[in-house]
Design an enzyme around this catalytic site. Structure first.
Site, short mmCIF file in Angstrom:
data_model
loop_
_atom_site.label_atom_id
_atom_site.label_comp_id
_atom_site.label_asym_id
_atom_site.label_seq_id
_atom_site.Cartn_x
_atom_site.Cartn_y
_atom_site.Cartn_z
N VAL A 77 0.86 -1.18 0.00
CA VAL A 77 0.00 0.00 0.00
C VAL A 77 0.90 1.24 0.00
CG1 VAL A 77 -1.76 1.29 1.29
CG2 VAL A 77 -1.81 -1.21 1.25
N GLY A 78 1.95 1.17 0.80
CA GLY A 78 2.86 2.30 0.91
C GLY A 78 3.75 2.41 -0.33
N GLY A 156 -12.74 3.96 9.29
CA GLY A 156 -12.60 3.79 7.85
C GLY A 156 -13.06 2.40 7.45
N ILE A 158 -11.48 -0.41 7.34
CA ILE A 158 -11.06 -1.47 8.26
C ILE A 158 -11.86 -1.40 9.56
CG2 ILE A 158 -9.12 -2.38 9.61
CD1 ILE A 158 -7.28 -1.56 7.32
N ARG A 238 -1.05 1.89 13.45
CA ARG A 238 0.36 2.28 13.36
C ARG A 238 0.90 2.48 14.78
NH1 ARG A 238 0.29 0.37 9.22
NH2 ARG A 238 0.78 1.21 7.16
N ASP A 262 -0.47 -5.02 17.33
CA ASP A 262 0.12 -5.69 16.17
C ASP A 262 1.17 -4.78 15.54
OD1 ASP A 262 -0.74 -6.58 12.79
OD2 ASP A 262 0.44 -7.77 14.21
N HIS A 286 3.42 -7.35 13.50
CA HIS A 286 2.78 -6.73 12.33
C HIS A 286 2.35 -7.77 11.28
CE1 HIS A 286 2.56 -2.78 9.79
NE2 HIS A 286 1.51 -3.55 9.62
N ILE A 287 1.41 -8.58 11.66
CA ILE A 287 0.95 -9.63 10.74
C ILE A 287 -0.47 -9.36 10.24
CG2 ILE A 287 2.46 -11.44 11.64
CD1 ILE A 287 0.05 -12.49 13.25
N SER A 289 -1.90 -8.15 7.64
CA SER A 289 -2.36 -8.57 6.31
C SER A 289 -1.67 -9.85 5.85
CB SER A 289 -2.10 -7.46 5.29
OG SER A 289 -0.69 -7.27 5.17
#
Lengths: 321, 327
Positions: A77-78, A156, A158, A238, A262, A286-287, A289
């Site tokens: 995405v970034g 949003g 999510i 984040r 996460d 950070h899992i 996705s």
């Protein structure tokens, strides 16, 4: 002669998609980051590039690519790692993979919430360490979602997906705080409130906002003091939104009951970070996705963006300069 | 407040109770012998303590068998278990001796369904493995498919046993954008409509499901149901979840299935025995998540279960219909 350079080994499905085109594909055979030298060599003369977050696509790399390069598709995405200005100058189109990971992140957030509220990791460790003696009356008892209030900070795509899933667990009331009025909120009877009200009313606070100048460090000592003593804080957005030193204080002083993260700042965390020692803080690397399905969809989207560009068609998910 | 009609009613309570339930019990006028020992009660303890008792308030251990019922003697009128399952009680013997049996269905449905979802997500999304990475301080490689798990959306779910708990699990999964919910049961259930549940036979469920969740009671029919042939019939990518009773699964066959790619992963909240020995082979597997029977482990639910169990007990002593009889 069209050539597509891929900096990582892609999921099976995406590889098939590429092979079906009959175009020449140069793809790294392994799933780890390509060393810079190899990237610079591999990209030379190629028409299209499929890359990852770990590949820095700067002036030097673009020079090495040469004039044939028409499109760069990042499987993320970034796009901080891509020099958009240089791409614009060279008429190189850029695409990313937004919105594909909504379900995966929503599912993980619910899993993280349950791991925190029902003390699942504590229990898994107890099993591992031989602390599981027998069916205990109040041993490892957690907290139920049933009858609780859930506050979502940032409603949003999510956030909405999370609320939709939590609703079936018997949540009594949803609250949300956002810059805008969110029409889908009515599906869960979610009440729009300011942050102070969200904090004071919620048994579960779920952070879902973007990281901006306004939200950086927003969850600090003052914020935690406004939360309920029995509340849980969940963050899969984040890490920078939370002041981690203040979180440690809040978790060890009974200011809030527990936290599930996460995302952290930095990632990975320092090995000796005190948050890692707490039973009431569940931390994952950070899992959000990380599912085969979502990664495949992201990779497929990157491939399809490339094929659209090569066909002279509009990109599916173009990054505007 | 409830009152026990007969004075001098003696009951054995096999473990300490939460405050509210204890007050209810003691205020009723029964003479309760409560075992306060933290350690697991042994069969010997029960054999000794139950002689001459009119009522027994117990949990899942030990099994209440003929020997214990004989030791109790003819006074024993009622047994109240703090659980919804009653496979640990010889119901046929109780029926023969006119001993009423109470259990605690309904009050624990939500907690167990919630825990089942937590176990499913922990297994499917490899949360335990991810947690271990952080715990060990391992460096996380930035790979496309690193620690990638299975997504629930667009999958086919198969629920074995669509009772109260099975339905509650199905309702939660319905909100995760799953493709289909299949179920097996002794007969079609009208409440399956609430989750668009499709009634299929066991083999069809095994073959078609991406995720298999066991929510049935332990009976002579379901004991060892999940064995070599069941795992062989499942998809190689399937996730297997059991929060019913350990004995529904043949654990050796499960170990085989997990180590030979017959199924992808398993999550167990129940095992045989409980606790599982420290060196049990299933504990060593990355793709097997084991919880220490947490199903109903919330303070609110445990309180409600014990209070219900006390009400069952007193009703049994009073010769009144039980609020939640097993039969």
């Amino acid at each position: 002669m069209v050539r597509i350079y891929v900096t990582r080994c892609l999921p099976e499905d995406s590889v098939s998609l590429l092979q079906k085109t009959g175009l020449e594909v140069l793809m790294r055979s392994t799933d780890d980051a390509v060393p810079r030298e190899e990237l610079i060599n591999g990209i030379s003369g190629c028409t299209a590039l499929i890359c990852m977050l770990t590949d820095k696509i700067d002036k030097e790399v673009l020079d090495a690519a040469g004039p044939n390069l028409k499109v760069i598709a990042t499987v993320s995405v970034g796009f901080d790692h891509i020099n958009l200005d240089e791409c614009r100058k060279r008429n190189i189109l850029v695409s990313n993979t937004p919105r594909v990971s909504t379900d995966a992140v929503a599912e993980l957030t619910v899993g993280l919430l349950l791991a925190t509220s029902r003390r699942l990791m504590e229990c898994v460790n107890a099993v591992k360490n031989g602390d599981w003696k027998s069916w205990g009356l109040l041993w490892m008892c957690g907290t139920e979602l049933r009858g609780s209030s859930v506050g979502i900070f940032g409603l949003g795509r999510i956030g909405i997906a999370i609320a939709a899933r939590l609703q079936s667990f018997g949540v009594k009331q949803f609250y949300y705080t956002d810059i805008v009025e969110v029409p889908q909120a009515s599906k869960f009877g979610a009440e729009k409130v300011d942050l102070d009200n969200l904090l004071s009313k919620s048994d579960f606070v779920i952070i879902n906002c973007a990281l901006t100048a306004e939200t950086r460090g927003l969850f600090n000592e003052e914020t935690f003091a406004k939360m309920k003593k029995n509340s849980f804080l969940i963050n899969a957005a984040r890490g920078g939104v939370i002041n981690q030193k203040d979180l440690y204080k809040a978790l060890t002083s009974g200011t809030i009951r527990g936290a599930g993260l996460d995302v952290t700042d930095p990632e990975p965390m320092e090995k000796d970070d005190p948050l890692l020692t707490l039973n009431n803080c569940v931390i994952l690397p950070h899992i959000g996705s990380n599912t085969i399905e979502t990664r495949t969809e992201m990779a497929n989207l990157a491939v399809n963006n490339v094929l659209a560009a090569l066909d002279g068609k509009a990109l599916l998910t173009q990054v505007p300069y | 407040m409830i009152q026990c009609n007969k004075s001098n009613s003696r009951v054995l309570v096999t473990r300490d109770l939460p405050t509210e339930a204890k007050q209810l019990l003691l205020a009723s006028g029964v003479q309760a012998t409560i075992r306060y020992d933290e350690n697991k009660i042994s069969k010997e303890d029960v054999l000794q303590g139950i002689t001459g008792c009119h009522g027994l308030l117990c949990t899942l251990n030990p099994s209440i068998d003929k020997e214990i019922l004989d030791a109790a003697g003819p006074n024993l009128m009622t047994i109240s278990t703090v659980s919804v399952g009653f496979d640990h009680i010889d119901i046929e013997e109780c029926k023969r001796r006119n001993i009423t049996v109470g259990h605690t269905p309904g009050v624990l449905t939500n907690a167990v369904a919630e825990l089942t979802m937590g176990l499913l997500l922990a297994t499917a999304r490899r949360i335990r493995e991810a947690f271990d990475v952080i715990d060990s301080g391992e460096r996380c490689p930035r790979k496309v498919l690193w620690l990638c798990g299975t997504q629930l959306s667009r999958k086919t779910i198969g629920i074995v046993g669509l009772g109260r708990i099975g339905l509650a699990v199905a309702k939660r999964l319905h909100a995760f954008e799953v493709d289909k919910i299949l179920y097996t049961a002794l007969s079609e259930k009208s409440q399956a409509k609430e989750v668009d549940g499709e009634f299929v036979d066991f083999d069809a469920l095994l073959q078609q499901s991406d995720i298999v969740i066991v929510c049935c009671a332990l009976t002579s029919e379901t004991k060892g149901l999940f064995n070599k042939s069941a795992f062989a019939a499942m998809k190689n990518s399937a996730i297997f979840i059991n929060t019913s009773r350990g004995s529904v699964v043949n654990q050796e066959d499960l170990y085989e299935a997990l180590t030979s790619n017959q199924i992808r992963a398993a999550g167990l909240d129940v095992t045989t025995p409980e606790p599982l020995p420290t060196d049990h082979p299933l504990k060593k597997l990355k793709n097997c998540v084991i919880f220490p029977h947490l199903g109903s482990a919330t303070i609110e639910t445990r309180n409600e279960m014990w209070t219900t169990a006390v009400r069952n007990l007193i009703a049994g002593l009073n010769n009144e219909p039980l609020p939640c009889p097993v039969y």
